[in-house]
Design a protein around this motif. Structure first.
Motif, PDB file in Angstrom:
ATOM      1  N   SER A  18      68.717  55.257  57.544  1.00  0.00           N
ATOM      2  CA  SER A  18      68.198  53.800  56.592  1.00  0.00           C
ATOM      3  C   SER A  18      67.639  54.445  55.325  1.00  0.00           C
ATOM      4  O   SER A  18      67.769  53.868  53.982  1.00  0.00           O
ATOM      5  CB  SER A  18      67.485  53.029  57.153  1.00  0.00           C
ATOM      6  OG  SER A  18      66.245  53.589  57.778  1.00  0.00           O
ATOM      7  N   GLU A  60      70.112  45.410  57.430  1.00  0.00           N
ATOM      8  CA  GLU A  60      68.977  45.355  56.710  1.00  0.00           C
ATOM      9  C   GLU A  60      67.606  45.293  57.428  1.00  0.00           C
ATOM     10  O   GLU A  60      67.282  44.259  57.760  1.00  0.00           O
ATOM     11  CB  GLU A  60      69.111  44.098  55.640  1.00  0.00           C
ATOM     12  CG  GLU A  60      68.150  44.159  54.576  1.00  0.00           C
ATOM     13  CD  GLU A  60      68.535  43.290  53.385  1.00  0.00           C
ATOM     14  OE1 GLU A  60      69.201  42.414  53.576  1.00  0.00           O
ATOM     15  OE2 GLU A  60      68.080  43.429  52.274  1.00  0.00           O
ATOM     16  N   HIS A  63      63.901  44.449  53.234  1.00  0.00           N
ATOM     17  CA  HIS A  63      64.304  43.980  51.971  1.00  0.00           C
ATOM     18  C   HIS A  63      64.881  45.455  50.996  1.00  0.00           C
ATOM     19  O   HIS A  63      63.954  46.104  50.787  1.00  0.00           O
ATOM     20  CB  HIS A  63      63.595  43.208  51.239  1.00  0.00           C
ATOM     21  CG  HIS A  63      64.652  42.330  50.079  1.00  0.00           C
ATOM     22  ND1 HIS A  63      65.505  41.535  50.400  1.00  0.00           N
ATOM     23  CD2 HIS A  63      64.365  42.665  48.720  1.00  0.00           C
ATOM     24  CE1 HIS A  63      66.043  41.290  49.137  1.00  0.00           C
ATOM     25  NE2 HIS A  63      65.440  41.872  48.288  1.00  0.00           N
ATOM     26  N   LYS A  66      69.157  49.185  53.411  1.00  0.00           N
ATOM     27  CA  LYS A  66      70.155  48.690  54.326  1.00  0.00           C
ATOM     28  C   LYS A  66      71.025  49.942  54.841  1.00  0.00           C
ATOM     29  O   LYS A  66      71.029  50.968  54.370  1.00  0.00           O
ATOM     30  CB  LYS A  66      71.422  48.084  53.395  1.00  0.00           C
ATOM     31  CG  LYS A  66      71.116  46.651  52.946  1.00  0.00           C
ATOM     32  CD  LYS A  66      72.057  46.075  51.978  1.00  0.00           C
ATOM     33  CE  LYS A  66      71.574  44.720  51.526  1.00  0.00           C
ATOM     34  NZ  LYS A  66      72.625  44.071  50.509  1.00  0.00           N
TER      35      LYS A  66
END
Lengths: 388, 165
Positions: A18, A60, A63, A66
Motif C-alpha cells: 500500500s 483504501e 485517505h 489505495k
C-alpha cells in the motif's frame, strides 16, 4: 507461533504494497496541488459517505492510500488484471439538448466538475473504464449517459460487464472467512487437550452454546436441531464478525451490500424448502382446519409468505447496517463541521454513543438473522400432531 | 433507492462461493468436533452428578442401615443382659432352696438317728435293768432259801396262794 508469524508477514506485505502504491498516487496528485488544498464541504462529505457504502475495486486503507486489487471480468473470455491499471480520468460532462451526457477531456483552462471527480476511472492498457464502481467496456469518449425522470444519470451506451473481480468486499469477506476458520479450528482443537477450551475459545464457546441452547433448540426442537447447527453457527458468526469488521476504521461495509444479504437469505430459503416436511407443505397448499374456499385464498398468501420471509431477512440486515453506517459517518462528518466547542463536544459524544449502539446492532442483527432462520427451519420440520 | 442498481452479480457469486466453502470447512473441522466435545463434556458432567447423587443416596442408606444395626445390637445386648440377670437370679434361688432342702434332710436324718440311738440306749438300759433285777432277785432268793424251813414256808405260802384260787 508459525501461524502468528505468517499473519504478521501477510500484514507486512499488505503494508509495503500500500505504501508503494501510495507513493505513486501522491506523485500523481502532486500535479494538482490545488486539489489537495481544497476544503471539505458538506457535498464532499456526502459523496464520501456514499462512496464508502459502495463496494470498490481497490482497498483504501486510509485517505489517499489505495491498494490495487485483481480485476476479473468476463468479456468474451476471462480477463484478469490489476485494478492499479485504472487511473482516475478527469473529465467534464457535456450535456446535449436531449439530456444525453457525454464525457470530454479537460481543456487547459477547465476546472474539474466536482461530482465528476471521483467516479470515472480508465484503464491504461485496455479498453475498460470504471464508472461509479461498475466496469464498462468503453473508454470515456464512448460512454453515453442519459438523465432519467428522477434526475439520475443512467448509462445508455454500454451495459456493465460480468464482473467477478476481487473487490474490497470480496477480499474482506475472504479474510474474515479465514479468521473465522482459524478461530473455530483453534476452539475445536483445544478440546483435544482437555474438556475446557483455552484462550480465545473461552469467549467463543459460550456463544456456540448460546446458539445451540437459546436459538436452535427452542425454535427447531430437540429432535431436528442437529442438522441445522452448522448453518446456524456459520451464519451467526459470519454476520457478527463481518458487522464488527464494518465498525473498524478500515471502511468495510460487507453486510451493507444487497448481494451479500441476498446470498445469505437465499441459502436460508433453499435450506428451508429442501428440508421441509409434508406438514409444512400441507400448511402452505392445503391449510388444515379452515373451510375449503379459504384454503384456496390462503394458498397464494402462504406461498408468497415463503418468499417474503427470506426477503425480509435480506432487507433487514442490509438496511440496518447501511443505516448504521450512514448515521455514524454523518455524525463523524458533523464533528468536523462543528462551529463551536459545545457542538463539537456534543457531536463527538453522540458519535461515541452511536458507535457503541452500532456495536450492539452488529451483534443484534447477527442474532436476529440467525433467530429468524432457526424459526423458519423450525416451521419447516414442525410436526403437527393435532389439527387446529 | 439504489437497491437493485447496487446489486453486483460478481459479489453475489463470490459471497455464495466463499460462504458455502466456509460452511463446509467449519462443519468438518470445527462445528462437528466442537459440538461433539461439548456434548461429551455435558454427558460427563451429567453422569458425574448422577454418580455423586447415587453415592449420596447410598451413603444415606448405609447410615440408616448402620443406625438400625446399632439399635438392634443395643436391644440384643439389653435382652442378653436381662436374660443373664434372670438366669443368675434363678440359679441363686434354686441353690437356696436346694440348700435349705438339703439342710432339712440332714437335720431330719440326724434327728432320726438320734431317736434311734436313744431308743437303742433305752432298750439296752431296760435289758440291763432287767438282768440286774433278776440277778438281785436271784441273790435275794438264794439268801432267803438257805435253810429248809424257809423253803417249806415258801412252798407253803405259794401253795396257799395257789389253793386260794
Amino acid at each position: 507461533m508459525r501461524r502468528k508469524f505468517s499473519l504478521l508477514a501477510l500484514l507486512f506485505i499488505l503494508f509495503i504494497g500500500s505504501v508503494a502504491f501510495a507513493h505513486d498516487n501522491h506523485s500523481h496528485a502532486g500535479e494538482h496541488p490545488e486539489a489537495l488544498a481544497e476544503k471539505d464541504t458538506p457535498e464532499k462529505v456526502k459523496g464520501f459517505i456514499k462512496h464508502h457504502l459502495k463496494d470498490a475495486h481497490y482497498f483504501e486503507l486510509f485517505h489517499g492510500v489505495k491498494m490495487p486489487l485483481p480485476i476479473i471480468i468476463w468479456d468474451e473470455g476471462l480477463k484478469v488484471f490489476s485494478s492499479g491499471d485504472f487511473k482516475k480520468k478527469e473529465v467534464k460532462e457535456a450535456r446535449a439538448a436531449d439530456s444525453t451526457i457525454t464525457f470530454q477531456k479537460l481543456g487547459i483552462n477547465d476546472t474539474v466538475a466536482k461530482d465528476a471527480k471521483d467516479y470515472l476511472y480508465e484503464s491504461q492498457t485496455s479498453g475498460y473504464s470504471i464508472f461509479h464502481g461498475k466496469i464498462i467496456a468503453a473508454k470515456h469518449a464512448d460512454i453515453q449517459l442519459k438523465l432519467n425522470k428522477e434526475g439520475k444519470k443512467k448509462l445508455v451506451s454500454h451495459s456493465a460487464l460480468l464482473d467477478f473481480s476481487i473487490t474490497k468486499t470480496v477480499l474482506m469477506t475472504f479474510i474474515i472467512c479465514v479468521l473465522l476458520f482459524l478461530a473455530f479450528r483453534g476452539l475445536s482443537s483445544s478440546y483435544r487437550k482437555g474438556p475446557i477450551p483455552s484462550g480465545f475459545g473461552r469467549l467463543l464457546e459460550p456463544l456456540v452454546l448460546f446458539i445451540r441452547d437459546d436459538i436452535a433448540i427452542p425454535n427447531i426442537g430437540e429432535k431436528h436441531y442437529k442438522k441445522y447447527m452448522s448453518y446456524l453457527l456459520t451464519v451467526f458468526f459470519f454476520i457478527w464478525f463481518v458487522n464488527l469488521a464494518g465498525m473498524t476504521p478500515l471502511g468495510i461495509n460487507i453486510t451493507g451490500n444487497i448481494a451479500i444479504t441476498l446470498s445469505l437469505a437465499l441459502i436460508t430459503y433453499l435450506i428451508t424448502q429442501f428440508t421441509a416436511n409434508k406438514s409444512y407443505w400441507g400448511h402452505i397448499f392445503w391449510m388444515p382446519g379452515v373451510p375449503v374456499p379459504m384454503k384456496f385464498v390462503l394458498m397464494p398468501i402462504e406461498l408468497l409468505g415463503t418468499i417474503i420471509k427470506p426477503f425480509s431477512l435480506m432487507i433487514r440486515l442490509y438496511a440496518n447496517i447501511t443505516a448504521g453506517h450512514v448515521v455514524l459517518m454523518s455524525l463523524i462528518g458533523l464533528v468536523f463541521f462543528a462551529s463551536n466547542l459545545f457542538s463539537f463536544g456534543a457531536f463527538f459524544g453522540l458519535t461515541l454513543f452511536l458507535g457503541v449502539i452500532e456495536l450492539l446492532v452488529a451483534f443484534l442483527q447477527a442474532y436476529i438473522f440467525t433467530m429468524l432462520t432457526a424459526l423458519y427451519f423450525g416451521a419447516a420440520v414442525e410436526e403437527h400432531h393435532d389439527e387446529h | 433507492m439504489d437497491l437493485f442498481n447496487d446489486f453486483s452479480l460478481g459479489l453475489f457469486v463470490w459471497q455464495t462461493v466463499l460462504f458455502l466453502a466456509l460452511l463446509f470447512l467449519l462443519r468438518k473441522y470445527a462445528w462437528k468436533p466442537i459440538l461433539t466435545a461439548v456434548e461429551e463434556r455435558e454427558e460427563g458432567i451429567k453422569s458425574a452428578l448422577d454418580a455423586a447423587d447415587n453415592a449420596k443416596k447410598e451413603m444415606e442408606a448405609l447410615n440408616a442401615d448402620n443406625e438400625k444395626i446399632l439399635r438392634e445390637a443395643k436391644a440384643e445386648r439389653d435382652s442378653i443382659l436381662k436374660e443373664a440377670r434372670e438366669l443368675k437370679d434363678g440359679i441363686i434361688a434354686e441353690a437356696k432352696t436346694q440348700a435349705t432342702e438339703e439342710a432339712d434332710k440332714v437335720m431330719a436324718s440326724a434327728r432320726e438317728q438320734i431317736n434311734n440311738e436313744k431308743m437303742a440306749a433305752i432298750t439296752e438300759l431296760k435289758n440291763q435293768v432287767a438282768s440286774l433285777s433278776v440277778d438281785i432277785a436271784e441273790k435275794i432268793l438264794k439268801s432267803e432259801l438257805k435253810d429248809d424251813n424257809k423253803q417249806k414256808e415258801m412252798v407253803n405260802s405259794a401253795l396257799e396262794e395257789a389253793s386260794i384260787d
